[in-house]
Write a protein that holds these residues in place. Structure first.
Motif, PDB file in Angstrom:
ATOM      1  N   UNK A  66      34.415 -13.857 -11.426  1.00 48.36           N
ATOM      2  CA  UNK A  66      34.803 -14.528 -10.271  1.00 48.36           C
ATOM      3  C   UNK A  66      34.456 -15.920 -10.517  1.00 48.36           C
ATOM      4  N   UNK A  67      35.234 -16.880 -10.265  1.00 49.29           N
ATOM      5  CA  UNK A  67      34.545 -18.528 -10.151  1.00 49.29           C
ATOM      6  C   UNK A  67      35.130 -19.073 -11.277  1.00 49.29           C
ATOM      7  N   UNK A  68      34.525 -20.487 -11.519  1.00 50.65           N
ATOM      8  CA  UNK A  68      35.428 -21.124 -12.599  1.00 50.65           C
ATOM      9  C   UNK A  68      34.823 -20.633 -14.009  1.00 50.65           C
ATOM     10  N   UNK A  69      35.226 -21.278 -15.025  1.00 53.24           N
ATOM     11  CA  UNK A  69      34.855 -20.617 -16.054  1.00 53.24           C
ATOM     12  C   UNK A  69      33.413 -20.695 -16.562  1.00 53.24           C
ATOM     13  N   UNK A  70      32.638 -21.581 -16.183  1.00 53.83           N
ATOM     14  CA  UNK A  70      31.333 -21.415 -16.395  1.00 53.83           C
ATOM     15  C   UNK A  70      30.520 -20.372 -15.880  1.00 53.83           C
ATOM     16  N   UNK A  71      31.054 -19.857 -14.836  1.00 56.51           N
ATOM     17  CA  UNK A  71      30.323 -18.759 -14.280  1.00 56.51           C
ATOM     18  C   UNK A  71      31.250 -17.368 -14.240  1.00 56.51           C
ATOM     19  N   UNK A  72      32.425 -17.326 -14.744  1.00 58.23           N
ATOM     20  CA  UNK A  72      33.189 -16.183 -14.697  1.00 58.23           C
ATOM     21  C   UNK A  72      32.637 -15.259 -15.548  1.00 58.23           C
ATOM     22  N   UNK A  73      32.071 -15.757 -16.836  1.00 61.08           N
ATOM     23  CA  UNK A  73      31.528 -14.647 -17.785  1.00 61.08           C
ATOM     24  C   UNK A  73      30.450 -14.081 -17.330  1.00 61.08           C
ATOM     25  N   UNK A  74      29.508 -14.769 -16.519  1.00 60.08           N
ATOM     26  CA  UNK A  74      28.462 -14.064 -15.908  1.00 60.08           C
ATOM     27  C   UNK A  74      28.464 -12.989 -15.129  1.00 60.08           C
ATOM     28  N   UNK A  75      29.697 -13.116 -14.403  1.00 55.86           N
ATOM     29  CA  UNK A  75      30.034 -12.134 -13.416  1.00 55.86           C
ATOM     30  C   UNK A  75      31.102 -11.038 -13.985  1.00 55.86           C
ATOM     31  N   UNK A  76      31.586 -11.251 -14.998  1.00 61.58           N
ATOM     32  CA  UNK A  76      32.429 -10.349 -15.786  1.00 61.58           C
ATOM     33  C   UNK A  76      31.784  -9.049 -16.102  1.00 61.58           C
ATOM     34  N   UNK A  77      32.618  -8.027 -16.093  1.00 62.08           N
ATOM     35  CA  UNK A  77      32.035  -6.680 -16.312  1.00 62.08           C
ATOM     36  C   UNK A  77      32.651  -5.873 -17.662  1.00 62.08           C
ATOM     37  N   UNK A  78      31.768  -5.565 -18.598  1.00 57.52           N
ATOM     38  CA  UNK A  78      32.478  -5.055 -19.871  1.00 57.52           C
ATOM     39  C   UNK A  78      32.253  -3.579 -19.725  1.00 57.52           C
ATOM     40  N   UNK A  79      33.369  -2.626 -19.880  1.00 60.12           N
ATOM     41  CA  UNK A  79      33.402  -1.299 -19.697  1.00 60.12           C
ATOM     42  C   UNK A  79      32.494  -0.577 -18.479  1.00 60.12           C
ATOM     43  N   UNK A  80      33.050  -1.117 -17.504  1.00 57.03           N
ATOM     44  CA  UNK A  80      32.303  -0.760 -16.233  1.00 57.03           C
ATOM     45  C   UNK A  80      32.461   0.548 -15.921  1.00 57.03           C
ATOM     46  N   UNK A  81      33.394   1.520 -16.376  1.00 60.22           N
ATOM     47  CA  UNK A  81      33.095   2.876 -16.203  1.00 60.22           C
ATOM     48  C   UNK A  81      32.619   3.645 -17.460  1.00 60.22           C
TER      49      UNK A  81
END
Length: 165
Positions: A66-81
């Protein structure tokens, strides 16, 4: 500034990165990088396959943050399951090649552990941990120096599903 060293084209072509670029249909690093940003789910799915990760990846490779580009990666989830065992992936090799090459601060202090020796040591420590009652979800903390035995304890804990600190 001039480059100190440039690999030969043959050497570049023999790398895992070159193999990955070829497997994903990219002629150069810039194209691969652009694809990783444009389609992170497809990129990371391909990376999982190329690296031969042992485990269940789940249906989703990338969940945007969520959020702008500078924060979106920090809250992104890779392979969440995804579910996997780090120790299983790190110890999948076997044989006499070096797995750990240790060099201490004192001159002459050092040794090597082969993959076979590392797997055997991890198995012994894992068995001792199980006999002591360590189960998945337990936490194991140790005050240890940066020596091969520290990695053995960490891998043994991870193989059980315990957290090592």
């Amino acid at each position: 500034m001039a480059a100190l060293w440039t690999p030969s084209p043959e050497r570049v072509a023999s790398t895992r990165l070159a193999s990955f670029m070829h497997a994903t249909g990219h002629a150069d690093y810039e194209s691969l990088h652009a694809w990783s940003l444009r389609e992170p789910g497809a990129f990371w799915s391909a990376a999982w396959d190329e690296l031969g990760v042992i485990g269940h990846r789940g249906d989703l490779a990338f969940a945007p943050g969520d959020g702008d580009a500078s924060h979106a990666l920090m809250s992104a989830r890779f392979f969440p399951d995804a579910t996997l065992n780090v120790a299983e992936n790190l110890l999948r090799r076997d044989g006499g090649e070096p797995a750990i090459i240790f060099r201490g601060e004192d001159p002459g202090l050092g040794r090597e552990l082969s993959w076979w020796e590392l797997r055997r040591a991890v198995g012994r420590v894992q068995e001792a941990m199980r006999r002591a009652g360590v189960v998945p979800g337990d936490r194991i903390a140790a005050w240890m120096p940066n020596i091969p035995e520290t990695y053995v304890v960490m891998l043994a804990a991870a193989s059980i599903g315990a957290t090592f600190s």
